[in-house]
Design an enzyme around this catalytic site. Structure first.
Site, PDB file in Angstrom:
ATOM      1  CD  GLU A 149       7.665   6.158  -0.395  1.00  0.00           C
ATOM      2  OE1 GLU A 149       7.575   5.409  -1.388  1.00  0.00           O
ATOM      3  OE2 GLU A 149       8.724   6.329   0.248  1.00  0.00           O
ATOM      4  CG  MET A 172      14.257   3.931  -1.935  1.00  0.00           C
ATOM      5  SD  MET A 172      12.960   3.801  -0.669  1.00  0.00           S
ATOM      6  CE  MET A 172      12.482   5.512  -0.502  1.00  0.00           C
ATOM      7  CB  THR A 210       4.701  -5.519   1.285  1.00  0.00           C
ATOM      8  OG1 THR A 210       5.374  -5.983   2.469  1.00  0.00           O
ATOM      9  CG2 THR A 210       5.657  -5.541   0.105  1.00  0.00           C
TER      10      THR A 210
END
Length: 385
Positions: free
Chosen positions: A246, A128, A369
């Site tokens: 994920e 990615m 993040t």
């Protein structure tokens, strides 16, 4: 404190935990230092795991997988974390790469790749991130332009887990460079394709045994049948649909790390003496460890709830963002407290706390993040009536 068993566990999962723990204790724990020195796990670890049925655990048996659920994946993640290892990229291979192929691949693609991933013959990665994009996936520069019956892939990726050992990579690329999100597609690229190359294994402050690498694509040609999905432009939606798992994987590993840190530090403060008595004898130590135990217990309870919801297909994107945010931030806090209690020895890499402290920092960055998690959560909050 009485031992606590997660509510999603059952006898089958207890038995599987025994298998996973035995494997991790035998094949991973004694080799952690070697993995770090080599900047990657031994390649045959993947084959050994495949032989034991520890790869593609939640992939249906018809494609060579274990036919299990995310609960099996979570247990393997926990048992690996409890050895103090952060090198083996099995959680990405099992819980992410394989599931992109399962969710969006054709029957031909599933049968071509999943059995080999389950056996350990093929190691998977997903590409990615690019040097200039980070969290902004809509702005990727890598292109996959169709020419006849082939895609020609050009671009570069960085921070790619399993990058040095991967045999197949799912590449996030623009099939329509003029568009943002709607121009993104996912392309399966075998690593033996001409024009594919690997850069260096990156020198990180933590997770030093993980072969996080740069990847380069120079006129790499793959068949158009390597597109994931029924048509071009579905990549961004596919990514958004798979990212919750994920993020849950990150949260599970964070909780397991907190529990390991708690156990290791309790051992240390009872054995280590200062001013003529064990460090445990000081009120500050007891108070700090009470904080750590509470943080770990609260995080475990939340993650257990999220695993239960995920197993029922009911885990929503804002809730898993909360889990990823909370667990990654709290794991770092726990590691910081426990490193301080180790004193100077906490700064030495030979102690598990030092490695955990450095390894955990990236949890607030990858898979989205902390700032992105807060944005997702904020968007879900109802406006006042």
């Amino acid at each position: 404190m009485p031992a606590r068993r997660s509510p999603w566990m059952d006898q089958d999962l207890d038995d599987f935990r025994d298998l996973a723990r035995t494997f991790c204790e035998k094949e991973i724990k004694p080799n952690v230092d070697t993995f770090i020195a080599n900047k990657q796990v031994d390649r045959d670890l993947w084959n050994k795991a495949g032989d034991q049925g520890l790869l593609c655990l939640s992939i249906p048996e018809e494609y060579g997988g274990g036919g299990g659920t995310f609960a099996h994946e979570a247990i393997l993640i926990e048992e690996q974390a409890r050895t103090g290892d952060s090198s083996w990229g099995a959680s990405l291979h099992n819980g992410i790469v394989a599931h992109y192929i399962l969710a969006y691949g054709t029957e031909e693609q599933k049968h071509a790749w999943l059995p080999k991933m389950a056996s350990g013959e093929v190691v998977g990665a997903i590409a990615m991130t690019e040097p200039g994009t980070g969290s902004d996936l809509q702005s990727v520069k890598t292109k996959a332009i169709r020419e006849g019956d082939e895609y020609v892939v050009n671009g570069s990726k960085t921070f790619i887990t399993n990058g040095a050992q991967a045999d197949v990579v799912i590449v996030v690329a623009k099939t329509n460079p003029e568009e943002a999100a709607s121009g993104i597609s996912l392309i399966i690229v075998p690593c033996d394709a001409p024009g594919f190359s690997r850069g260096r294994v990156l020198d990180k402050i933590g997770m030093k045994g993980q072969d996080t690498s740069e990847l380069f694509f120079e006129d790499v040609r793959v068949p158009v049948t390597n597109l994931l999905g029924t048509e071009e432009g579905q990549g961004f939606i596919q990514l958004m649909m798979q990212l919750p798992q994920e993020r849950l994987i990150v949260a599970v590993s964070n909780v397991a790390a907190m529990e390991l840190i708690l156990d290791e530090t309790m051992r240390y403060v009872h054995d280590r003496e200062a001013f003529g008595r064990p460090i445990w004898g000081f009120q500050n130590t007891k108070f700090k460890m009470a904080e750590v135990a509470t943080e770990a217990r609260v995080a475990r309870s939340f993650v257990d709830e999220c695993i239960g919801l995920h197993l029922e297909g009911q885990l929503d994107i804002p809730t898993v963002a909360m889990a990823k945010l909370w667990c990654s931030e709290r794991a770092q806090k726990v590691a910081d407290i426990c490193l301080q209690l180790h004193g100077g020895y906490g700064y030495m890499n030979e102690y598990p706390i030092a490695r955990a402290w450095a390894d955990l920092r990236v949890s607030q960055i990858y898979a989205g993040t902390s700032e992105i998690m807060k944005e997702i959560i904020a968007r879900s909050l109802p406006a006042p009536v």
